[in-house]
Design a protein around this motif. Structure first.
Motif, PDB file in Angstrom:
ATOM      1  N   PRO A 161       0.829  -1.195   0.000  1.00  0.00           N
ATOM      2  CA  PRO A 161       0.000   0.000   0.000  1.00  0.00           C
ATOM      3  C   PRO A 161       0.871   1.255   0.000  1.00  0.00           C
ATOM      4  O   PRO A 161       1.844   1.348   0.754  1.00  0.00           O
ATOM      5  CB  PRO A 161      -0.815  -0.116   1.284  1.00  0.00           C
ATOM      6  N   ALA A 162       0.509   2.185  -0.856  1.00  0.00           N
ATOM      7  CA  ALA A 162       1.259   3.443  -0.951  1.00  0.00           C
ATOM      8  C   ALA A 162       1.145   4.213   0.360  1.00  0.00           C
ATOM      9  O   ALA A 162       0.161   4.075   1.090  1.00  0.00           O
ATOM     10  CB  ALA A 162       0.705   4.285  -2.102  1.00  0.00           C
ATOM     11  N   PRO A 163       2.158   5.024   0.672  1.00  0.00           N
ATOM     12  CA  PRO A 163       2.098   5.812   1.912  1.00  0.00           C
ATOM     13  C   PRO A 163       0.945   6.820   1.877  1.00  0.00           C
ATOM     14  O   PRO A 163       0.485   7.215   0.800  1.00  0.00           O
ATOM     15  CB  PRO A 163       3.429   6.575   1.920  1.00  0.00           C
ATOM     16  N   ALA A 164       0.515   7.250   3.048  1.00  0.00           N
ATOM     17  CA  ALA A 164      -0.394   8.389   3.124  1.00  0.00           C
ATOM     18  C   ALA A 164       0.375   9.582   2.560  1.00  0.00           C
ATOM     19  O   ALA A 164       1.607   9.614   2.610  1.00  0.00           O
ATOM     20  CB  ALA A 164      -0.796   8.644   4.578  1.00  0.00           C
ATOM     21  N   ARG A 165      -0.359  10.559   2.010  1.00  0.00           N
ATOM     22  CA  ARG A 165       0.365  11.624   1.324  1.00  0.00           C
ATOM     23  C   ARG A 165      -0.446  12.907   1.283  1.00  0.00           C
ATOM     24  O   ARG A 165      -1.667  12.888   1.238  1.00  0.00           O
ATOM     25  CB  ARG A 165       0.667  11.163  -0.101  1.00  0.00           C
ATOM     26  N   ALA A 166       0.268  14.013   1.274  1.00  0.00           N
ATOM     27  CA  ALA A 166      -0.327  15.324   1.005  1.00  0.00           C
ATOM     28  C   ALA A 166       0.519  15.969  -0.078  1.00  0.00           C
ATOM     29  O   ALA A 166       1.741  15.780  -0.119  1.00  0.00           O
ATOM     30  CB  ALA A 166      -0.326  16.185   2.263  1.00  0.00           C
ATOM     31  N   THR A 167      -0.124  16.707  -0.990  1.00  0.00           N
ATOM     32  CA  THR A 167       0.590  17.402  -2.061  1.00  0.00           C
ATOM     33  C   THR A 167       0.120  18.844  -2.095  1.00  0.00           C
ATOM     34  O   THR A 167      -1.080  19.104  -2.061  1.00  0.00           O
ATOM     35  CB  THR A 167       0.310  16.737  -3.433  1.00  0.00           C
ATOM     36  N   TYR A 168       1.063  19.763  -2.162  1.00  0.00           N
ATOM     37  CA  TYR A 168       0.754  21.180  -2.172  1.00  0.00           C
ATOM     38  C   TYR A 168       1.528  21.894  -3.270  1.00  0.00           C
ATOM     39  O   TYR A 168       2.662  21.534  -3.559  1.00  0.00           O
ATOM     40  CB  TYR A 168       1.157  21.850  -0.844  1.00  0.00           C
ATOM     41  N   GLN A 169       0.913  22.934  -3.821  1.00  0.00           N
ATOM     42  CA  GLN A 169       1.658  23.877  -4.655  1.00  0.00           C
ATOM     43  C   GLN A 169       2.111  24.993  -3.738  1.00  0.00           C
ATOM     44  O   GLN A 169       1.340  25.479  -2.904  1.00  0.00           O
ATOM     45  CB  GLN A 169       0.789  24.453  -5.765  1.00  0.00           C
ATOM     46  N   VAL A 170       3.363  25.382  -3.865  1.00  0.00           N
ATOM     47  CA  VAL A 170       3.921  26.431  -3.012  1.00  0.00           C
ATOM     48  C   VAL A 170       4.437  27.583  -3.873  1.00  0.00           C
ATOM     49  O   VAL A 170       4.661  27.424  -5.068  1.00  0.00           O
ATOM     50  CB  VAL A 170       5.062  25.875  -2.116  1.00  0.00           C
ATOM     51  N   ALA A 171       4.607  28.731  -3.249  1.00  0.00           N
ATOM     52  CA  ALA A 171       5.052  29.923  -3.980  1.00  0.00           C
ATOM     53  C   ALA A 171       6.456  29.732  -4.553  1.00  0.00           C
ATOM     54  O   ALA A 171       6.736  30.153  -5.668  1.00  0.00           O
ATOM     55  CB  ALA A 171       5.009  31.152  -3.075  1.00  0.00           C
ATOM     56  N   SER A 172       7.337  29.099  -3.788  1.00  0.00           N
ATOM     57  CA  SER A 172       8.669  28.810  -4.303  1.00  0.00           C
ATOM     58  C   SER A 172       9.330  27.776  -3.406  1.00  0.00           C
ATOM     59  O   SER A 172       8.926  27.566  -2.271  1.00  0.00           O
ATOM     60  CB  SER A 172       9.488  30.095  -4.420  1.00  0.00           C
ATOM     61  N   LEU A 173      10.353  27.128  -3.953  1.00  0.00           N
ATOM     62  CA  LEU A 173      11.103  26.101  -3.238  1.00  0.00           C
ATOM     63  C   LEU A 173      12.572  26.494  -3.196  1.00  0.00           C
ATOM     64  O   LEU A 173      13.016  27.313  -4.009  1.00  0.00           O
ATOM     65  CB  LEU A 173      10.937  24.749  -3.942  1.00  0.00           C
ATOM     66  N   PRO A 174      13.347  25.907  -2.279  1.00  0.00           N
ATOM     67  CA  PRO A 174      14.773  26.229  -2.214  1.00  0.00           C
ATOM     68  C   PRO A 174      15.464  26.043  -3.567  1.00  0.00           C
ATOM     69  O   PRO A 174      15.183  25.078  -4.288  1.00  0.00           O
ATOM     70  CB  PRO A 174      15.311  25.243  -1.179  1.00  0.00           C
ATOM     71  N   LEU A 175      16.346  26.964  -3.900  1.00  0.00           N
ATOM     72  CA  LEU A 175      17.127  26.928  -5.134  1.00  0.00           C
ATOM     73  C   LEU A 175      16.245  26.889  -6.390  1.00  0.00           C
ATOM     74  O   LEU A 175      16.665  26.437  -7.441  1.00  0.00           O
ATOM     75  CB  LEU A 175      18.089  25.737  -5.143  1.00  0.00           C
ATOM     76  N   ASP A 176      15.011  27.344  -6.265  1.00  0.00           N
ATOM     77  CA  ASP A 176      14.036  27.322  -7.374  1.00  0.00           C
ATOM     78  C   ASP A 176      13.770  25.915  -7.893  1.00  0.00           C
ATOM     79  O   ASP A 176      13.549  25.704  -9.090  1.00  0.00           O
ATOM     80  CB  ASP A 176      14.481  28.238  -8.512  1.00  0.00           C
ATOM     81  N   ALA A 177      13.754  24.955  -6.994  1.00  0.00           N
ATOM     82  CA  ALA A 177      13.441  23.571  -7.358  1.00  0.00           C
ATOM     83  C   ALA A 177      12.024  23.490  -7.908  1.00  0.00           C
ATOM     84  O   ALA A 177      11.166  24.321  -7.587  1.00  0.00           O
ATOM     85  CB  ALA A 177      13.570  22.669  -6.133  1.00  0.00           C
ATOM     86  N   LYS A 178      11.765  22.458  -8.685  1.00  0.00           N
ATOM     87  CA  LYS A 178      10.422  22.189  -9.213  1.00  0.00           C
ATOM     88  C   LYS A 178       9.607  21.357  -8.228  1.00  0.00           C
ATOM     89  O   LYS A 178       8.393  21.383  -8.237  1.00  0.00           O
ATOM     90  CB  LYS A 178      10.500  21.434 -10.545  1.00  0.00           C
ATOM     91  N   ILE A 179      10.318  20.583  -7.374  1.00  0.00           N
ATOM     92  CA  ILE A 179       9.657  19.658  -6.459  1.00  0.00           C
ATOM     93  C   ILE A 179      10.538  19.403  -5.237  1.00  0.00           C
ATOM     94  O   ILE A 179      11.769  19.429  -5.320  1.00  0.00           O
ATOM     95  CB  ILE A 179       9.329  18.319  -7.165  1.00  0.00           C
ATOM     96  N   GLU A 180       9.892  19.147  -4.116  1.00  0.00           N
ATOM     97  CA  GLU A 180      10.555  18.732  -2.867  1.00  0.00           C
ATOM     98  C   GLU A 180       9.642  17.710  -2.211  1.00  0.00           C
ATOM     99  O   GLU A 180       8.423  17.877  -2.217  1.00  0.00           O
ATOM    100  CB  GLU A 180      10.774  19.932  -1.950  1.00  0.00           C
TER     101      GLU A 180
END
Length: 187
Positions: A161-180
């Motif tokens: 079974p896949a882990p429980a999860r939350a996904t959010y869009q954020v204003a920005s990430l460290p070093l202008d990453a696309k995902i964290e």
């Protein structure tokens, strides 16, 4: 560490309640609380019912251990790659950086996702866990439109079974990453 006992009602002689609370609090402070110890204080001749609940917080640093590996990018600030505590591994947010260069593998969200999940795997392994022991993830995206692309790659790493999860869009990430992504794994 926060430990607690579920509130239950036991027939406990009034004079023993203070002793029971102190001992339960002490037990909770050394790693866990047990209502089984309450049985020592139960008395069938008691005429009063007293609620039994305890809570304790331990500041013992021996229950918390930093996890670090050279096979994943170093932390970008004053935090650990992961912390092992109470049979859990808390992995800090991971980026799609190449460990040897400290640079993103590319500007592409798919490649950053693939690289960060490889990095996460190294941190999990270093902490005594694996993808299959992950119970919760949090995904932070620079653009929620990348959700489907990320899901396709993510699904390759986390077995059912896949882990429980939350996904959010954020204003920005460290070093202008696309995902964290950060996670919690059971040990």
């Amino acid at each position: 560490m926060a430990s607690w006992c579920a509130a239950r009602y036991f027939r406990i002689p009034a004079m023993d309640v203070g002793i029971l609370r102190r001992r339960a609090s002490m037990a909770a402070g050394i790693g866990g609380a047990s209502v089984a110890g309450a049985a020592l204080w139960l008395s069938s001749s008691a005429k009063t019912s007293v609620p039994f609940a305890c809570s304790s917080i331990s500041t013992d640093t021996r229950i918390k251990e930093a996890v670090q590996t050279e096979k994943a990018p170093a932390a970008l600030g004053p935090y650990s790659q992961a912390i092992r505590a109470n049979n859990l591994l808390f992995v800090s947010g991971v980026l799609g950086l190449v460990p040897e260069t400290g640079k993103f593998i590319s500007d592409n969200v798919e490649e950053q996702t693939e690289q960060l999940l490889k990095n996460m795997g190294e941190i999990l392994k270093s902490g005594g866990a694996s993808y299959s022991s992950v119970v919760k993830t949090t995904i932070l995206l620079a653009d929620l439109k990348d959700f489907k692309k990320v899901n396709e790659i993510y699904a390759k790493y986390f077995p059912s079974p896949a882990p429980a999860r939350a996904t959010y869009q954020v204003a920005s990430l460290p070093l202008d990453a696309k995902i964290e992504i950060e996670c919690i794994a059971a040990l």
